[in-house]
Design a protein around this motif. Structure first.
Motif, PDB file in Angstrom:
ATOM      1  N   LYS A   1       0.625   1.488 -10.400  1.00 20.63           N
ATOM      2  CA  LYS A   1       0.347   0.894  -9.100  1.00 20.63           C
ATOM      3  C   LYS A   1      -1.009   1.395  -8.620  1.00 20.63           C
ATOM      4  O   LYS A   1      -1.185   2.570  -8.312  1.00 20.63           O
TER       5      LYS A   1
ATOM      6  N   GLY B   1      10.223  -2.838  -9.489  1.00 20.06           N
ATOM      7  CA  GLY B   1       9.082  -2.334  -8.724  1.00 20.06           C
ATOM      8  C   GLY B   1       8.113  -3.415  -8.295  1.00 20.06           C
ATOM      9  O   GLY B   1       6.994  -3.129  -7.873  1.00 20.06           O
TER      10      GLY B   1
ATOM     11  N   ARG C   1      14.784   3.970  -3.839  1.00 20.26           N
ATOM     12  CA  ARG C   1      15.340   4.477  -5.099  1.00 20.26           C
ATOM     13  C   ARG C   1      15.513   5.991  -5.111  1.00 20.26           C
ATOM     14  O   ARG C   1      15.859   6.574  -6.129  1.00 20.26           O
TER      15      ARG C   1
ATOM     16  N   ASP D   1      10.381   3.146 -10.317  1.00 17.31           N
ATOM     17  CA  ASP D   1      10.349   1.935 -11.127  1.00 17.31           C
ATOM     18  C   ASP D   1       9.402   2.198 -12.305  1.00 17.31           C
ATOM     19  O   ASP D   1       8.795   3.265 -12.362  1.00 17.31           O
TER      20      ASP D   1
ATOM     21  N   CYS E   1      -2.602   1.084  -6.022  1.00 17.06           N
ATOM     22  CA  CYS E   1      -2.721   1.568  -4.642  1.00 17.06           C
ATOM     23  C   CYS E   1      -2.354   3.036  -4.550  1.00 17.06           C
ATOM     24  O   CYS E   1      -2.539   3.656  -3.517  1.00 17.06           O
ATOM     25  N   THR E   2      -1.797   3.601  -5.614  1.00 16.59           N
ATOM     26  CA  THR E   2      -1.331   4.982  -5.552  1.00 16.59           C
ATOM     27  C   THR E   2      -1.974   5.790  -6.667  1.00 16.59           C
ATOM     28  O   THR E   2      -1.370   6.665  -7.269  1.00 16.59           O
TER      29      THR E   2
ATOM     30  N   ASP F   1       0.822  -1.215   0.000  1.00 16.85           N
ATOM     31  CA  ASP F   1       0.000   0.000   0.000  1.00 16.85           C
ATOM     32  C   ASP F   1       0.858   1.267   0.000  1.00 16.85           C
ATOM     33  O   ASP F   1       0.402   2.325   0.410  1.00 16.85           O
ATOM     34  N   THR F   2       2.112   1.162  -0.413  1.00  9.63           N
ATOM     35  CA  THR F   2       2.988   2.345  -0.451  1.00  9.63           C
ATOM     36  C   THR F   2       3.723   2.462  -1.793  1.00  9.63           C
ATOM     37  O   THR F   2       4.788   3.064  -1.866  1.00  9.63           O
ATOM     38  N   SER F   3       3.199   1.869  -2.830  1.00 12.38           N
ATOM     39  CA  SER F   3       3.752   1.890  -4.189  1.00 12.38           C
ATOM     40  C   SER F   3       5.161   1.322  -4.292  1.00 12.38           C
ATOM     41  O   SER F   3       5.934   1.708  -5.154  1.00 12.38           O
ATOM     42  N   GLN F   4       5.501   0.411  -3.416  1.00 17.39           N
ATOM     43  CA  GLN F   4       6.811  -0.226  -3.489  1.00 17.39           C
ATOM     44  C   GLN F   4       6.729  -1.638  -4.077  1.00 17.39           C
ATOM     45  O   GLN F   4       7.587  -2.034  -4.841  1.00 17.39           O
TER      46      GLN F   4
END
Lengths: 164, 267
Positions: free
Chosen positions: A58, A132, B182, B100, A60-61, A41-44
């Motif tokens: 993503k 990602g 990043r 990314d 979620c973002t 939920d943090t775009s990671q």
């Protein structure tokens, strides 16, 4: 409330949503398309990757309202009926998963990768492009093989379709 | 995330009017900093004014001796632009190093600049190339635009519309990335345009992006990595956090500066 209209997996959808509804929440909870996962939920982590107007994002973002008027493709929209998309088939063939939680995002990212870079992808490119998307089982080896195979199969499928 | 009103104006004038009407409103561009911040409730705007519907803010063109990039152009747009690749390849490379692939499809140059995160990449390119930030009200040169960590010269309701980058003779960016986020632990953008030599540092300074003047003077004698041998900025001005301490950041700035000059000169 805000009204949104978008095309999701080829079908037009209109709904009234609270503006703070995330796109990931919208497809999961409003449309019951639960193939799109939410991991960090943090775009990671990339578990929530869907395509918006043909590009991997993503979910979620992004707010659902930001996708108003867009074409959204989720993992549920990839297969052609019972026939798996070549990238899905490659993930099955290579067992490109362990627990499977990251798989929908991996596959959506992989398809986007092929759309942008073509199907001749070497291992270094695939690993870099997957930066990602996180697999907490660390099963990257088979994921990379699956993407390589799926990418090739996508062109072959495309070539076959064109020939028909 | 707290509740908010959502607006999606179709032009900059409407957006400015909405911002004026809603005091606590915030602009959302790609949303890749703002939405995570709102999720954490570190920001709770009463309204969001989404610039996403404005085609006029997107697009990249060469105008005379500059590359002009619309504020809503995404990092992917910049990274894959033929215009940027030909005129300022170092800038395309910088965009490619952000986040990314999925993040680059949403994050925008305008959003990055307006936020002025001390570890963001674009502030280094703006100062490192001597860019001009163009808003709905005026033009601001980069050095006057970035006024400290998360702070800019933008007034309330002012909207970035374009960024104009003068085309340099040589330029490159080198970045030591935090392997998880990043973001730059240290990122250095160098350029040479006639006698104008710039070394802009992001990620490292305790007050955000800055020009490293000692390195610029050394490069003015000879624009080569060797000119910077043994140099690093004083650690006293560097940031310390859980990712790296000031001494390490100062060291990284020296290394990244030499790598950037090497890349810019094709060595």
């Amino acid at each position: 409330m805000a009204s949104v209209t978008m095309t999701v997996n080829g079908k037009s959808v209109t709904a009234d949503v609270d503006p703070r509804t995330l796109l990931a929440q919208f497809v999961r909870e409003h449309l019951r398309l639960t193939g799109t996962h939410v991991g960090c939920d943090t775009s990671q982590c990339g578990a929530c990757v869907v395509h918006v107007d043909g590009k991997a994002v993503k979910a979620c973002t992004m707010l659902a309202v930001q996708a108003d008027g867009c074409e959204v493709l989720t993992i549920e929209g990839l297969a052609n009926g019972a026939e798996l998309h070549p990238m899905q088939a490659a993930f099955r063939e290579h067992h490109g998963l362990q627990c499977g939680y990251c798989t929908p995002g991996m596959i959506m990212t992989a398809v986007d990768m092929v759309n942008r870079l073509g199907s001749d992808l070497d291992e270094a490119t695939i690993r870099h492009e997957l930066e990602g998307n996180i697999c907490r089982c660390t099963g990257y080896h088979n994921i990379v093989r699956a993407v390589e195979t799926g990418a090739k199969a996508m062109t072959e499928g495309g070539a076959r379709q064109a020939a028909e | 995330m707290h509740a908010f009103e959502y607006h999606r104006p179709s032009n900059v004038r409407q957006a400015a009017a909405l911002l004026q009407k809603n005091e606590d409103a915030k602009i959302v561009a790609g949303g890749h900093t703002l939405l995570p911040t709102m999720k954490q409730r570190l920001a709770a705007p009463s309204a969001l004014v989404d610039l996403g519907a404005m085609g006029e803010l997107r697009g990249i063109e060469k105008k005379g001796r500059a590359v002009v990039i619309g504020a809503m152009s995404t990092h992917a747009d910049v990274a894959t632009s033929d215009v940027v690749a030909e005129a300022i390849p170092g800038l395309a490379k910088l965009a490619e190093l952000i986040g990314d692939p999925a993040v680059r499809h949403r994050g925008t140059i305008g959003g990055s600049i307006a936020n002025n995160d001390p570890a963001a990449d674009y502030p280094a390119a703006c100062i490192g190339l001597g860019a001009t930030i163009i808003t709905n009200k005026r033009k601001i040169v980069a050095e006057e635009f970035f006024t400290g960590m998360f702070d800019t010269a933008l007034d309330e309701g002012e909207i970035i519309t374009k960024v104009s980058f003068p085309i340099p003779a040589k330029a490159a960016y080198a970045k030591f990335r935090n392997p998880a986020s990043r973001y730059a632990l240290a990122g250095v953008f160098v350029s040479k345009r006639g006698s104008d030599i710039r070394v802009a540092v992001t990620g490292a300074g305790s007050d955000g992006v800055f020009r490293w003047s000692e390195a610029e003077e050394a490069l003015a004698k000879r624009f080569a990595p060797k000119s910077l041998d043994g140099m690093s900025p004083p650690a006293s001005g560097m940031n310390t956090d859980i990712h790296a301490d000031a001494e390490y950041r100062a060291h990284l700035v020296g290394v990244m500066a030499r790598r950037a000059v090497a890349a810019a000169t094709g060595r």
